[in-house]
Design a protein around this motif. Structure first.
Motif, short mmCIF file in Angstrom:
data_model
loop_
_atom_site.label_atom_id
_atom_site.label_comp_id
_atom_site.label_asym_id
_atom_site.label_seq_id
_atom_site.Cartn_x
_atom_site.Cartn_y
_atom_site.Cartn_z
N GLU A 63 -3.34 -4.02 5.60
CA GLU A 63 -4.79 -4.13 5.80
C GLU A 63 -5.16 -5.05 6.96
OE1 GLU A 63 -7.59 -2.73 4.52
OE2 GLU A 63 -6.19 -1.32 3.59
N PHE A 64 -4.32 -5.97 7.30
CA PHE A 64 -4.66 -6.94 8.34
C PHE A 64 -4.24 -6.49 9.74
CE2 PHE A 64 -4.12 -9.37 4.39
CZ PHE A 64 -5.42 -9.81 4.28
N VAL A 65 -3.55 -5.37 9.87
CA VAL A 65 -3.15 -4.84 11.16
C VAL A 65 -4.19 -3.79 11.56
CG1 VAL A 65 -1.32 -3.70 12.46
CG2 VAL A 65 -0.74 -5.23 10.57
N ALA A 70 -5.99 1.91 9.47
CA ALA A 70 -6.77 3.16 9.44
C ALA A 70 -5.85 4.37 9.26
CB ALA A 70 -7.58 3.30 10.71
N LEU A 71 -4.73 4.34 9.95
CA LEU A 71 -3.77 5.43 9.80
C LEU A 71 -3.20 5.47 8.39
CD1 LEU A 71 -2.13 7.66 11.25
CD2 LEU A 71 -0.43 5.93 11.75
N ALA A 75 -3.13 8.49 5.71
CA ALA A 75 -1.83 9.11 5.43
C ALA A 75 -1.34 8.86 4.00
CB ALA A 75 -0.79 8.62 6.42
N ALA A 76 -1.56 7.68 3.48
CA ALA A 76 -1.04 7.37 2.14
C ALA A 76 -1.67 8.24 1.05
CB ALA A 76 -1.23 5.89 1.84
N PRO A 77 -2.97 8.40 1.01
CA PRO A 77 -3.53 9.28 -0.03
C PRO A 77 -3.09 10.74 0.12
CG PRO A 77 -5.24 7.87 0.85
CD PRO A 77 -4.04 7.69 1.70
N ILE A 78 -2.99 11.20 1.34
CA ILE A 78 -2.53 12.59 1.54
C ILE A 78 -1.10 12.75 1.05
CG2 ILE A 78 -1.95 14.31 3.31
CD1 ILE A 78 -4.38 13.26 4.89
#
Length: 113
Positions: A63-65, A70-71, A75-78
């Motif tokens: 979250e801090f990068v 955003a990527l 990507a994670a939920p998909i």
């Protein structure tokens, strides 16, 4: 107030008993044969649960990068939806229950002279 405390105590006892039963079920199923359908379903389900937990654990430091978060949020939920979809698809088709596994490579025999 005393009634609320009793209800809360009873709920905690119930949750603890269910947790103990879950652990017992996992131990019993893990000792089953590898071809057992219950063991296959539990294994596939535990892989999905671990992947979901890992995705959540990785999300916190990312979250801090600025660019990667955003990527990752896309990507994670998909990836997780696809991973869980394959579980339910294979369960519906009966692939987890019937024993249709991809062929495994056999070990090569070494010839000695």
């Amino acid at each position: 107030m005393e009634i609320v405390a009793e209800i809360f105590r009873d709920l905690l006892i119930f949750v603890g008993a269910m947790f103990v039963l879950l652990i017992a079920l996992i131990v019993v199923v893990s000792r089953l044969n590898d071809e057992n359908p219950l063991k296959r379903v539990l294994s596939a389900l535990s892989y999905r649960a671990a992947a979901t937990l890992a995705a959540g654990a990785v999300a916190l430091p990312i979250e801090f990068v600025p660019g990667i978060d955003a990527l990752y949020d896309i990507a994670a939920p998909i990836g997780l939806v696809w991973f869980w979809y394959t579980f339910f698809r294979d369960l519906h088709r009966g692939a987890l229950l019937s024993g249709n596994r991809p062929p495994q490579s056999k070990p090569m025999k070494v010839q000695t002279r």
